[in-house]
Design a protein around this motif. Structure first.
Motif, PDB file in Angstrom:
ATOM      1  N   SER A  64       0.805  -1.214   0.000  1.00 36.33           N
ATOM      2  CA  SER A  64       0.000   0.000   0.000  1.00 36.33           C
ATOM      3  C   SER A  64       0.841   1.269   0.000  1.00 36.33           C
ATOM      4  O   SER A  64       0.314   2.364  -0.198  1.00 36.33           O
ATOM      5  N   ASP A 106       2.873   2.033  -2.266  1.00 37.82           N
ATOM      6  CA  ASP A 106       2.785   2.463  -3.662  1.00 37.82           C
ATOM      7  C   ASP A 106       4.010   3.270  -4.101  1.00 37.82           C
ATOM      8  O   ASP A 106       3.890   4.233  -4.841  1.00 37.82           O
ATOM      9  N   GLY A 124      -3.593   1.779  -5.885  1.00 41.05           N
ATOM     10  CA  GLY A 124      -2.160   1.704  -6.139  1.00 41.05           C
ATOM     11  C   GLY A 124      -1.877   1.533  -7.617  1.00 41.05           C
ATOM     12  O   GLY A 124      -2.653   0.907  -8.343  1.00 41.05           O
ATOM     13  N   GLU A 125      -0.761   2.114  -8.049  1.00 46.75           N
ATOM     14  CA  GLU A 125      -0.340   1.948  -9.439  1.00 46.75           C
ATOM     15  C   GLU A 125       1.183   2.046  -9.506  1.00 46.75           C
ATOM     16  O   GLU A 125       1.776   2.998  -8.978  1.00 46.75           O
ATOM     17  N   ARG A 126       1.793   1.057 -10.130  1.00 48.45           N
ATOM     18  CA  ARG A 126       3.242   1.037 -10.321  1.00 48.45           C
ATOM     19  C   ARG A 126       3.526   0.946 -11.812  1.00 48.45           C
ATOM     20  O   ARG A 126       3.046   0.026 -12.473  1.00 48.45           O
TER      21      ARG A 126
END
Length: 422
Positions: free
Chosen positions: A162, A164, A333-335
């Protein structure tokens, strides 16, 4: 480049310091691992790392607005400010290790020794990387290695789950100071000497929530049930086909399918209030991953369509004249994905350094702090910090210091190469 460094007086002295300090590094690793550092609560561990970097002799050691620790070796560069953000950057080499663990505050993170093993939650991921960061900084200072490019040592918050990648995002886009724009970025993450992560594994995480009127499980039976919708959605998602491309590349050849690997996992489920009540709310968290941005986008679109289908299916089954369910999908979340080409000097330096310490390299894809610089066009890799480890992200995590110093020596060689030791 690496071959020349092997006979460089300063690098040789730094290597000798790393090897002499092997037991001290292990003590630091155990000490740091025993300080709880759940994602979002890394302050105590950050303070200890800052003290260690100060004792190692690094300059301008500080903790920034989000909790990252910074220290410099070599002349600190003029950083980019808002007024000069169009410039190409300051050209430092950044070396990082993340502070946080996946474990909550309720877990005992004390470390025990069993034979040649250290056991404890987070003992490898990432207490090993942090200890290596300190020892490497100390070695460069003690050996008085001079470099054309300054080296930034950073311990980052929020790398896990989390978090992120919150810490490394702030490193590149700070609110409290001018921007760092490295010429190369090296993340020290976990154990090992062979793996070179040069492909960033992209990820999108969602909280999927179904809401409805709820009611008594007998008298209100027939109203649309959020828990049933969750079950239908998960069943549909589980049947999405995925590709299983190779996880690592050995040498210069690639084995297996050329299709980008994708994965989708429901990772948490919740909802309801009592044993005899139809819930008003039910939810699940889903983790979508791919090493290819296009494949991740297509996977995302498939999941979104199936969530809508699950909503419609459950609503069709509800008793007439009762309220329908509603669906909320929140991105949590974004990676980003991407890669540093294997032909880039940074990757080639890592390959040569791996060979120089006596190991065969493995080119790999993973989600690390290196994702953010790669997405921003900054060459980046993630390297293990030596030794062997297992049970990552489990309370039974362990570390064995099998030639552990060689992992730090490898990082030294790569750092010295990219910083242009002179």
């Amino acid at each position: 480049m690496i071959a020349a460094l092997l006979s460089h007086d300063g690098v040789r002295a730094a290597r000798a310091h790393i090897e002499r300090s092997d037991a001290v590094t292990l003590e630091r690793q155990a000490e740091l691992s025993a300080i709880p550092a759940p994602t979002g609560s890394e302050a105590a561990r950050a303070a200890k790392v800052a003290a260690m970097l100060n004792d190692a002799g690094l300059e301008s050691v500080s903790i920034d607005a989000v909790g990252n620790v910074h220290g410099w070796h070599g002349k600190q560069p003029a950083l980019r400010s808002e007024a000069t953000k169009g410039e190409t950057g300051n050209g430092c080499v950044a070396l990082s290790a993340h502070l946080d663990t996946v474990f909550g505050p309720e877990l005992d993170v004390s470390v025990s020794r069993k034979g040649h093993r250290l056991e404890g939650p987070g003992i490898s991921d990432n207490a090993r990387g942090l200890a290596a960061l300190v020892t490497l900084g100390e070695a460069m200072v003690r050996a008085r290695i001079e470099t054309q490019r300054p080296v930034l040592f950073a311990a980052t918050v929020g790398e896990e789950g989390s978090g992120d990648l919150r810490g490394v995002r702030h490193l590149f886009s700070p609110s409290d100071r001018p921007t760092v724009r490295p010429s190369a970025f090296i993340a020290l993450d976990g154990a090992g000497v062979e793996r070179i992560v040069h492909r960033a594994l992209g990820a999108r995480r969602y909280r999927v929530t179904f809401t409805g009127p709820g009611g008594h499980s007998w008298s209100a039976y027939g109203v649309a049930n959020p828990a049933h919708a969750v079950g239908r959605a998960i069943d549909l998602i589980a049947d999405i086909p995925t590709h299983d491309a190779p996880r690592t590349t050995h040498g210069s050849s690639t084995h297996g399918s050329s299709a980008p690997r994708t994965a989708h996992s429901v990772v948490r489920i919740g909802g309801g209030t009592s044993l005899n009540s139809i819930p008003q709310t039910a939810w699940f968290d889903i983790d979508l991953r791919s090493e290819d941005p296009g494949a991740l986008e297509r996977l995302d679109e498939s999941v979104q369509a199936l969530l809508e289908r699950a909503l419609q299916d459950e609503n069709r089954r509800r008793r007439p004249a009762t309220a329908p369910l509603a669906l909320t999908i929140a991105r949590i979340g974004e990676r980003p994905s991407g890669l540093t080409p294997r032909s880039h000097p940074l990757v080639q330096a890592a390959v040569a350094a791996t060979r120089a310490v006596g190991y065969d390299h493995q080119l790999a894809c993973a989600s690390t702090d290196a994702n953010i610089p790669i997405a921003l066009g900054v060459p980046a890799v993630a390297l293990g910090a030596g030794g062997r480890a297992g049970d990552a992200h489990l309370p039974s995590e362990w570390y064995e210091n099998d030639k552990g110093a060689l992992g730090i020596v490898r990082a030294l060689l790569v750092t010295a190469a990219m910083a242009e030791a002179c």
